[in-house]
Design a protein around this motif. Structure first.
Motif: not given
Ligand code: FAD
Length: 316
Positions: A205-206, A231, A245, A247-248, A263, A265, A268-269, A282, A285, A300-301, A303
């Motif tokens: 994820g991000r 994600s 990608h 998810g939903q 990620i 969680g 939608q994911h 992993i 937070d 944990g981190d 990386f």
């Molecule tokens: P973030 O929410 O930014 O989370 C990043 C996570 O990484 C955080 O929990 C953080 O604590 C952790 N992190 C940061 N640095 C580190 C590190 N060094 N080590 C470990 N952990 C770390 N999302 C999907 O994935 N799939 C879908 O199909 C989907 N469909 C959607 C449909 C709609 C209509 C909408 C509105 C949204 C949709 N989304 C979907 C988006 C979803 O709501 C979230 O925004 C998205 O899943 C977040 O992605 P993420 O977890 O990668 O990023």
């Protein structure tokens, strides 16, 4: 009742999800018939027998080597007619779903997809479906007429105690429309393991900060023989290709093991991964919502954790 099971072949072998479909069907009726398309050796087709098929119809004409939904649906309908089968069972998949939809129109059959349990035949034929991306279940009455049942991945245990099936070549009479859509070629998207069928998925994820950091995800995936996923924001930002990608709004996966790295969680994911048998999260937070859906969690981190995890697995 006679049951016909559509089985999918990948690289000459029956897919695991199709063995699940045969096993599901043979729990309803012993000695079901299966139908397979394309290149596969007799030895590989016989594996269907272990799962409970007593006969395999093999459509071996080269024209059926490339998955052609229209032609497959037409051939299955003809096989169902010649076998007197009013119930068709198949695996829910990127091929099984469109074939099922066309088949239901051709056969005038009711269709229930994402079925997760054996039918209740005590008073008719009622199946339990997973709906709202796994958040709820619906019991559907398929008692009347012909029926098509799509089995959700991992919903049936594969049997291995069946016998030796007969293998028969099946040559369906073709209609003019069967090959109207011509499949010219098919290409594997990327990676050694295809995401929709992967037994293990490593997803990022991000939290991984940028595409340059995906090496450790790929290394862990390679070590485990897993597919990689991501994600939605990650594919939106072009860090990874869109076909990864989940998810939903992306691909729905149901592997035996889903490892989520960085990620959060979001709901939608989770909608695309919550059918996984075991989820490992992993995240640095400890309040990340994904931990509530996890079977195992590492706070944990990424990386630090991911390279150590990869090394530990390599050392086994
Ligand atoms: P973030 O929410 O930014 O989370 C990043 C996570 O990484 C955080 O929990 C953080 O604590 C952790 N992190 C940061 N640095 C580190 C590190 N060094 N080590 C470990 N952990 C770390 N999302 C999907 O994935 N799939 C879908 O199909 C989907 N469909 C959607 C449909 C709609 C209509 C909408 C509105 C949204 C949709 N989304 C979907 C988006 C979803 O709501 C979230 O925004 C998205 O899943 C977040 O992605 P993420 O977890 O990668 O990023």
């Amino acid at each position: 009742m006679s049951i016909l099971v559509f089985i999918e072949i990948s690289e000459g072998e029956i897919k695991k999800t199709s063995l699940e479909a045969i096993s599901y069907a043979s729990n309803i009726e012993s000695g079901v018939t299966a139908i397979a398309f394309g290149e596969a050796s007799e030895e590989n087709l016989k594996v269907a027998g272990k799962a409970g098929a007593s006969k395999v119809l093999h459509v071996s004409d080269d024209k059926y080597n490339e998955a052609n939904i229209q032609a497959y649906a037409s051939a299955i309908a003809k096989a169902a007619e010649s076998e007197g089968a009013e119930t068709i069972v198949l695996a829910n998949s990127s091929l099984g779903d469109p074939v099922a939809a066309r088949l239901s129109i051709k056969m005038g059959a009711s269709l229930a997809s994402n079925v997760v349990a054996a039918p209740d035949t005590s008073n008719g034929f009622v199946v339990k479906r997973s709906i709202y991306t796994g958040k709820a279940f619906a019991n559907v009455d398929l008692t009347e007429g012909k029926r098509i049942i799509g089995i959700k991945k991992n919903a049936a245990t594969i049997k291995e105690d069946g016998g030796d099936p007969s293998i028969e070549t099946f040559s369906p009479d073709e209609n003019a429309d069967d090959f109207k859509v011509k499949v010219l070629s098919q290409e594997k998207a990327s990676g050694d393991v295809l995401l929709p069928e992967a037994e293990i998925v490593v997803s990022g994820g991000r939290g991984l900060k940028g595409p340059e950091n995906w090496g450790m995800i790929e290394e862990l995936a390679k070590t485990l023989g897993a597919a990689t996923a991501c994600s939605k924001p990650v594919s939106d930002m072009d860090w990874r290709p869109h076909h990864e990608h989940v998810g939903q709004t992306g691909i729905k996966v149901a592997p035996s093991l889903y490892i989520a790295v960085g990620i959060s969680g979001a709901i939608q994911h989770l909608a695309g991964v919550n059918a996984s048998k075991c989820i490992v999260v992993i995240n640095k937070d400890e309040e990340a919502p994904f931990f509530k859906a996890a079977d195992y969690g590492i706070v944990g981190d990424a990386f630090e954790v991911v390279p150590k995890l990869t090394e530990a697995i390599k050392a086994i």
